[in-house]
Design a protein around this motif. Structure first.
Motif, PDB file in Angstrom:
ATOM      1  N   SER A 124       0.939  -0.991  -0.109  1.00  0.00           N
ATOM      2  CA  SER A 124      -0.052   0.394  -0.044  1.00  0.00           C
ATOM      3  C   SER A 124       0.898   1.346  -0.132  1.00  0.00           C
ATOM      4  CB  SER A 124      -0.554   0.047   1.474  1.00  0.00           C
ATOM      5  OG  SER A 124      -0.097   0.022   2.354  1.00  0.00           O
ATOM      6  N   GLU A 125       0.249   2.277   0.079  1.00  0.00           N
ATOM      7  CA  GLU A 125       0.936   3.309  -0.458  1.00  0.00           C
ATOM      8  C   GLU A 125       1.421   4.100   1.301  1.00  0.00           C
ATOM      9  OE1 GLU A 125       1.926   6.069  -2.368  1.00  0.00           O
ATOM     10  OE2 GLU A 125       1.354   4.141  -3.896  1.00  0.00           O
ATOM     11  N   LEU A 126       0.416   3.340   2.651  1.00  0.00           N
ATOM     12  CA  LEU A 126       1.384   3.382   3.456  1.00  0.00           C
ATOM     13  C   LEU A 126       2.821   3.377   3.726  1.00  0.00           C
ATOM     14  CD1 LEU A 126      -1.916   3.214   5.045  1.00  0.00           C
ATOM     15  CD2 LEU A 126      -1.296   5.010   4.790  1.00  0.00           C
ATOM     16  N   SER A 127       2.951   1.415   3.134  1.00  0.00           N
ATOM     17  CA  SER A 127       4.719   1.296   3.611  1.00  0.00           C
ATOM     18  C   SER A 127       5.447   2.246   2.174  1.00  0.00           C
ATOM     19  CB  SER A 127       4.071  -0.622   3.030  1.00  0.00           C
ATOM     20  OG  SER A 127       3.166  -0.853   3.388  1.00  0.00           O
ATOM     21  N   VAL A 128       4.862   3.268   1.278  1.00  0.00           N
ATOM     22  CA  VAL A 128       6.337   2.734   0.028  1.00  0.00           C
ATOM     23  C   VAL A 128       6.505   4.355   1.400  1.00  0.00           C
ATOM     24  CG1 VAL A 128       6.162   4.529  -1.235  1.00  0.00           C
ATOM     25  CG2 VAL A 128       5.436   2.220  -1.503  1.00  0.00           C
ATOM     26  N   MET A 129       5.261   5.118   2.079  1.00  0.00           N
ATOM     27  CA  MET A 129       5.565   6.916   2.982  1.00  0.00           C
ATOM     28  C   MET A 129       6.689   5.755   4.327  1.00  0.00           C
ATOM     29  SD  MET A 129       4.353   9.142   1.540  1.00  0.00           S
ATOM     30  CE  MET A 129       4.236   9.933   2.421  1.00  0.00           C
ATOM     31  N   ALA A 130       6.368   5.076   4.440  1.00  0.00           N
ATOM     32  CA  ALA A 130       6.768   4.900   5.492  1.00  0.00           C
ATOM     33  C   ALA A 130       8.491   4.620   5.710  1.00  0.00           C
ATOM     34  CB  ALA A 130       6.182   3.396   6.818  1.00  0.00           C
ATOM     35  N   LEU A 131       8.395   3.691   4.330  1.00  0.00           N
ATOM     36  CA  LEU A 131      10.260   3.185   3.991  1.00  0.00           C
ATOM     37  C   LEU A 131      10.417   5.025   3.466  1.00  0.00           C
ATOM     38  CD1 LEU A 131       9.659   0.394   1.730  1.00  0.00           C
ATOM     39  CD2 LEU A 131      11.238   1.331   3.868  1.00  0.00           C
ATOM     40  N   LYS A 132       9.891   5.990   3.123  1.00  0.00           N
ATOM     41  CA  LYS A 132      10.133   7.050   2.447  1.00  0.00           C
ATOM     42  C   LYS A 132      10.651   7.689   3.663  1.00  0.00           C
ATOM     43  CE  LYS A 132       8.961  10.916  -0.279  1.00  0.00           C
ATOM     44  NZ  LYS A 132       7.920  11.890  -0.647  1.00  0.00           N
ATOM     45  N   LYS A 133      10.088   7.840   4.969  1.00  0.00           N
ATOM     46  CA  LYS A 133      10.634   8.561   6.226  1.00  0.00           C
ATOM     47  C   LYS A 133      11.587   7.907   6.680  1.00  0.00           C
ATOM     48  CE  LYS A 133       5.877   9.835   6.686  1.00  0.00           C
ATOM     49  NZ  LYS A 133       5.070  10.104   7.736  1.00  0.00           N
ATOM     50  N   ILE A 134      11.942   6.250   6.592  1.00  0.00           N
ATOM     51  CA  ILE A 134      12.861   6.090   6.515  1.00  0.00           C
ATOM     52  C   ILE A 134      14.259   6.357   6.001  1.00  0.00           C
ATOM     53  CG2 ILE A 134      14.446   3.576   7.164  1.00  0.00           C
ATOM     54  CD1 ILE A 134      11.104   2.061   7.897  1.00  0.00           C
ATOM     55  N   LYS A 135      13.907   6.377   4.980  1.00  0.00           N
ATOM     56  CA  LYS A 135      15.125   6.149   4.455  1.00  0.00           C
ATOM     57  C   LYS A 135      15.630   8.268   4.389  1.00  0.00           C
ATOM     58  CE  LYS A 135      14.357   8.579  -0.236  1.00  0.00           C
ATOM     59  NZ  LYS A 135      13.961   8.743  -1.680  1.00  0.00           N
ATOM     60  N   TYR A 136      14.473   9.060   4.958  1.00  0.00           N
ATOM     61  CA  TYR A 136      15.084  10.587   5.365  1.00  0.00           C
ATOM     62  C   TYR A 136      15.400  10.722   6.326  1.00  0.00           C
ATOM     63  CZ  TYR A 136      12.131  12.220   0.824  1.00  0.00           C
ATOM     64  OH  TYR A 136      12.539  12.399  -0.038  1.00  0.00           O
ATOM     65  N   CYS A 137      15.181   9.788   7.333  1.00  0.00           N
ATOM     66  CA  CYS A 137      15.669  10.023   8.855  1.00  0.00           C
ATOM     67  C   CYS A 137      17.084   8.941   8.185  1.00  0.00           C
ATOM     68  CB  CYS A 137      15.032   8.551   9.453  1.00  0.00           C
ATOM     69  SG  CYS A 137      13.886   9.119   9.925  1.00  0.00           S
ATOM     70  N   ALA A 138      17.425   7.805   7.783  1.00  0.00           N
ATOM     71  CA  ALA A 138      18.677   7.614   7.718  1.00  0.00           C
ATOM     72  C   ALA A 138      20.209   8.616   7.004  1.00  0.00           C
ATOM     73  CB  ALA A 138      18.790   5.957   7.088  1.00  0.00           C
ATOM     74  N   ILE A 139      19.033   9.073   6.355  1.00  0.00           N
ATOM     75  CA  ILE A 139      20.163  10.699   5.414  1.00  0.00           C
ATOM     76  C   ILE A 139      20.237  11.471   6.939  1.00  0.00           C
ATOM     77  CG2 ILE A 139      19.929  12.474   4.478  1.00  0.00           C
ATOM     78  CD1 ILE A 139      18.862  10.483   1.984  1.00  0.00           C
ATOM     79  N   ALA A 140      19.659  12.194   7.585  1.00  0.00           N
ATOM     80  CA  ALA A 140      19.692  12.968   8.342  1.00  0.00           C
ATOM     81  C   ALA A 140      20.801  12.843   9.181  1.00  0.00           C
ATOM     82  CB  ALA A 140      17.413  12.984   9.382  1.00  0.00           C
ATOM     83  N   ILE A 141      20.182  11.449  10.173  1.00  0.00           N
ATOM     84  CA  ILE A 141      21.587  11.035  11.496  1.00  0.00           C
ATOM     85  C   ILE A 141      22.739  10.892  10.383  1.00  0.00           C
ATOM     86  CG2 ILE A 141      21.980   8.339  12.149  1.00  0.00           C
ATOM     87  CD1 ILE A 141      19.048   8.154  12.499  1.00  0.00           C
ATOM     88  N   SER A 142      23.219  10.157   9.493  1.00  0.00           N
ATOM     89  CA  SER A 142      24.375  10.977   8.991  1.00  0.00           C
ATOM     90  C   SER A 142      25.183  11.995   9.003  1.00  0.00           C
ATOM     91  CB  SER A 142      23.939  10.115   7.252  1.00  0.00           C
ATOM     92  OG  SER A 142      25.620   9.539   6.219  1.00  0.00           O
ATOM     93  N   CYS A 143      23.961  12.808   8.126  1.00  0.00           N
ATOM     94  CA  CYS A 143      24.918  14.370   8.367  1.00  0.00           C
ATOM     95  C   CYS A 143      24.641  14.469   9.905  1.00  0.00           C
ATOM     96  CB  CYS A 143      23.698  15.113   7.227  1.00  0.00           C
ATOM     97  SG  CYS A 143      23.118  14.719   5.683  1.00  0.00           S
ATOM     98  N   LEU A 144      24.235  14.249  10.432  1.00  0.00           N
ATOM     99  CA  LEU A 144      24.623  15.244  11.597  1.00  0.00           C
ATOM    100  C   LEU A 144      25.758  14.483  12.337  1.00  0.00           C
ATOM    101  CD1 LEU A 144      20.748  14.680  12.961  1.00  0.00           C
ATOM    102  CD2 LEU A 144      22.232  17.129  12.777  1.00  0.00           C
ATOM    103  N   HIS A 145      26.164  13.138  11.881  1.00  0.00           N
ATOM    104  CA  HIS A 145      27.098  12.657  12.138  1.00  0.00           C
ATOM    105  C   HIS A 145      27.775  12.892  12.080  1.00  0.00           C
ATOM    106  CE1 HIS A 145      26.150   9.774  15.808  1.00  0.00           C
ATOM    107  NE2 HIS A 145      25.015   9.965  15.258  1.00  0.00           N
TER     108      HIS A 145
END
Length: 160
Positions: free
Chosen positions: A81-102
């Motif tokens: 479903s689109e909900l799963s796609v959105m959850a994966l998209k949010k996980i991707k952005y969170c991982a990028i944010a963590i990487s940038c902060l570190h």
């Protein structure tokens, strides 16, 4: 069988959050104090370390919440479903944010390695940003595959 495996994964997701909470409580203040000792000229460096590490904990826990939601969608047979796609998209952005902060903290690892004459410390500092980027790429690939599967499914539903 599927409920048992998703239950196991839900427990694992919760258990992953506990050590990070312990690191935030016990290790981050020590790292801040160590940074203040290494750079006594820059009194604000202690607070910078606090801000970066605590700020990176926020997207980490948000990504864990999204992973938990993904497992709930699987339990409810809404994995495609689109909900799963959105959850994966949010996980991707969170991982990028963590990487940038570190990446912002890498100069501190360099200073520590220079002070103690231990160049391997720089590689230790690269572990979190590298792992976060691997997770971001993996989430992006899964997001794209899931989106294509949803598109194929919707085309098949229209032709029948």
């Amino acid at each position: 069988m599927r409920r048992v495996s998703t239950l196991f994964l839900k427990i694992v997701v919760i258990l992953i959050g506990i050590p990070i909470l312990a690191l935030c409580i016990f290790l981050v203040p020590e790292l801040g104090n160590l940074a203040a000792k290494l750079l006594p000229k820059f009194a604000f460096i202690k607070y910078l370390v606090f801000i970066v590490f605590y700020a990176s904990a926020i997207p980490f826990y948000f990504a864990l919440y999204q992973a938990f939601n993904l497992l709930r969608f699987i339990d409810k047979n809404k994995a495609f479903s689109e909900l799963s796609v959105m959850a994966l998209k949010k996980i991707k952005y969170c991982a990028i944010a963590i990487s940038c902060l570190h990446v912002l903290v890498l100069p501190l690892f360099y200073l520590f390695a220079d002070k103690d004459d231990a160049p391997g410390v720089i590689f230790v500092g690269l572990v979190v940003p590298f792992a976060s980027m691997v997770i971001a790429v993996f989430a992006a690939v899964l997001q794209k595959l899931l989106k294509e599967a949803i598109d194929i499914k919707s085309e098949n539903d229209l032709t029948v």
